[in-house]
Motif scaffolding. Sequence first.
Motif, short mmCIF file in Angstrom:
data_model
loop_
_atom_site.label_atom_id
_atom_site.label_comp_id
_atom_site.label_asym_id
_atom_site.label_seq_id
_atom_site.Cartn_x
_atom_site.Cartn_y
_atom_site.Cartn_z
N LEU A 293 0.84 -1.20 0.00
CA LEU A 293 0.00 0.00 0.00
C LEU A 293 0.88 1.25 0.00
O LEU A 293 0.66 2.20 -0.77
CB LEU A 293 -0.88 -0.03 1.25
N ILE A 294 1.91 1.23 0.85
CA ILE A 294 2.79 2.39 0.96
C ILE A 294 3.54 2.61 -0.35
O ILE A 294 3.63 3.74 -0.85
CB ILE A 294 3.78 2.21 2.13
N VAL A 295 4.05 1.52 -0.94
CA VAL A 295 4.84 1.65 -2.18
C VAL A 295 3.97 2.23 -3.29
O VAL A 295 4.38 3.15 -4.01
CB VAL A 295 5.41 0.27 -2.60
N VAL A 296 2.74 1.70 -3.44
CA VAL A 296 1.87 2.19 -4.51
C VAL A 296 1.58 3.68 -4.32
O VAL A 296 1.61 4.46 -5.28
CB VAL A 296 0.56 1.38 -4.55
N LEU A 297 1.32 4.07 -3.07
CA LEU A 297 1.01 5.48 -2.83
C LEU A 297 2.23 6.36 -3.05
O LEU A 297 2.11 7.50 -3.51
CB LEU A 297 0.45 5.66 -1.42
N ALA A 298 3.42 5.82 -2.73
CA ALA A 298 4.63 6.58 -2.99
C ALA A 298 4.81 6.79 -4.49
O ALA A 298 5.20 7.87 -4.94
CB ALA A 298 5.84 5.84 -2.40
N MET A 299 4.48 5.74 -5.27
CA MET A 299 4.57 5.84 -6.72
C MET A 299 3.65 6.93 -7.24
O MET A 299 4.00 7.71 -8.13
CB MET A 299 4.13 4.51 -7.34
N ARG A 300 2.44 6.98 -6.63
CA ARG A 300 1.48 7.99 -7.05
C ARG A 300 2.02 9.39 -6.82
O ARG A 300 1.90 10.27 -7.68
CB ARG A 300 0.19 7.77 -6.25
N LEU A 301 2.67 9.58 -5.67
CA LEU A 301 3.25 10.88 -5.36
C LEU A 301 4.31 11.24 -6.39
O LEU A 301 4.35 12.35 -6.92
CB LEU A 301 3.87 10.83 -3.96
N PHE A 302 5.15 10.25 -6.71
CA PHE A 302 6.24 10.45 -7.66
C PHE A 302 5.69 10.87 -9.02
O PHE A 302 6.14 11.85 -9.62
CB PHE A 302 7.03 9.14 -7.76
#
Lengths: 313, 315
Positions: A293-302
């Motif tokens: 969940l954290i990785v996907v959301l970090a990707m979204r931020l990027f």
Amino acid sequence: MKLSSSAVRLIIPAASLAVLLAAVFYMQPRAMSYTGLNLLFNLAVPIALATVAQMVIMAVNDLDLSMGTFVSFCACVTATFLQASPGTGILIFLGAIAAYAAMGVIIYVRELPAIVVTLGMSFVWGGLAVLILPSPGGTAPGWARWLMTSKPPFVPMAIVASVVIALATHFLIMRSSFGVLIRGAGGNVRSVERAGWSVVKVRAAAYALAGFFAVLSGIALVGLTTSADANIALRYTLLSIAGVILGGGEFVGGKISPIGAVIGALTLALAGSFLSFMRISPDWQIGAQGAILIVVLAMRLFLNRLEKREKSR
Amino acid sequence: MNGHRLLLAKPWIWSFAATASVWIITVLFTGGASSVGLSQAALTFAAFSVIVGIGQMFVITLGPGNIDLSVPATMTLSGTLALKLMDVQDSMILVGLILSILLGAIIGLGNYALIKILKIPPIIATLSMSFIVQSTAIWTNRGLRIKPPETLASFTTSSLLGIPHVAIVALILSAFAWLLLEKTIYGRWISAIGQSTFAARMAGIPVDGTRLVTYMLCAVLASVCGYLLASFSGGAALNMGAEYLLMSIAVVVIGGTAVAGGNSNIPGIWGASLFMFLVVSMLNTYGFGAGFRLILTGLLIIAVILVAGGRRSTR
């Protein structure tokens, strides 16, 4: 090339689903088949329906903490009343949807925090579910079982159902005037009011629609599991919220994406399969889900940052 | 200012009124025989809700969207690790407490790091964090049930002058929280941030620092509560924090803290915690089954919020 903001909103969830799916196929090539896909996404259908229900509530700036217990309640009704005497079952569902509409009205008229009212309702639905099915049991109605286990040619049922749900809600929420009103009630209540619409009616309709999708989620769930119990879907509350956010939705402002929400739900369902293919010890399964969940959301931020940089150029 | 004070004073009255009436109804039913025992049990169990509730209240005060869902996982991990470290030795009690405080601080730091650096909404950030924390708890616990040190166990289960020790601890923590909220600049800051983050930033308030401290404070309180609860119940269990997720939010809101943020109140948390426990025990005394008990609990929560919520429209 210019992309609309709603299309950009979709790219990130779709990309994360694709990456996850590619990883699963890489580790377990046999999953790349009709049966494999069906197994991977089977349980995603009720989650997708619950996510869409949560999304409608979030469109009017509220949050439903009773989603999990309500879907459990619907599953219990499906496995008992709807199976034994369909008429009574349908009446109970209509009553439940009316209760949802009433909830939407009360929250608005009395200016109550939605979190607390739905929290209270979660006890009520949980209690009703326990009364209906004190111990796990019941049987799925034949047609629900048939629908969920049917095998359409070429594409597995789970995928067909997800696409149908995504498209149907997309047209309802993003393309119809009713959908615009719902999102308007979340984005700017005053302007909806000034334009002569009754916010009370809009909110009642939004809540009723959410209740309807949650009922479908309960029926779909029982169609898959063949029986129900009072705690069957408790985790759907958090899953549905996470699904909406993963799919590009936001907590305030009526910014939602139905297709994204369905993709978000599929991603969450797939994450579970992915972890079991990774042979991660059961101790760490939940933790790894949190990490995904954290990785996907970090990707979204990027990606959002990249998009902004493009715009400022 | 005076009128504003009155408005602030109003909300928690409701939770205490509800508590008093539930207490009277229950005691009347048992013919007055249970009044002391019931009050003691209520104080004990309310104390745990109060401790986590205070932390949650600080977070909710920060404004819309701020909530900490990692409370139950933090409680579980703290209880598990602390009992493991103390290993039934009385000499380790303080070390265990320090460990759980440190643990809370780390989890709070992690929560806010996710919120700030990755710009994840707090509800999802703390949820993801709680998954990881819960996994760690499962991994360290391994189904073993380690007993708390003798002295600590008897401290948490006994009472002073009829008031349970845990309730006294909760009372002291509440007093500190009240001082922090009402008498320090930090308390003013979190209220200001809750009312308008933008205005607070413009006014030169260190918004990020304040929010970081608040999330850490919440996790530390949850951690300490887990430490006490594990010692009270004779060992840590993996699901021991589960009911405190909804409980921590419910007591804050029933207690009259504004969900929209910027307006908190501590006496209300006590009223609401006592109310939540007494409702369940009242329904138990009346012999309701689990199903009816849940339904009535839910309806009572909604009823209280309907009555207490009337004030919002006057603003």
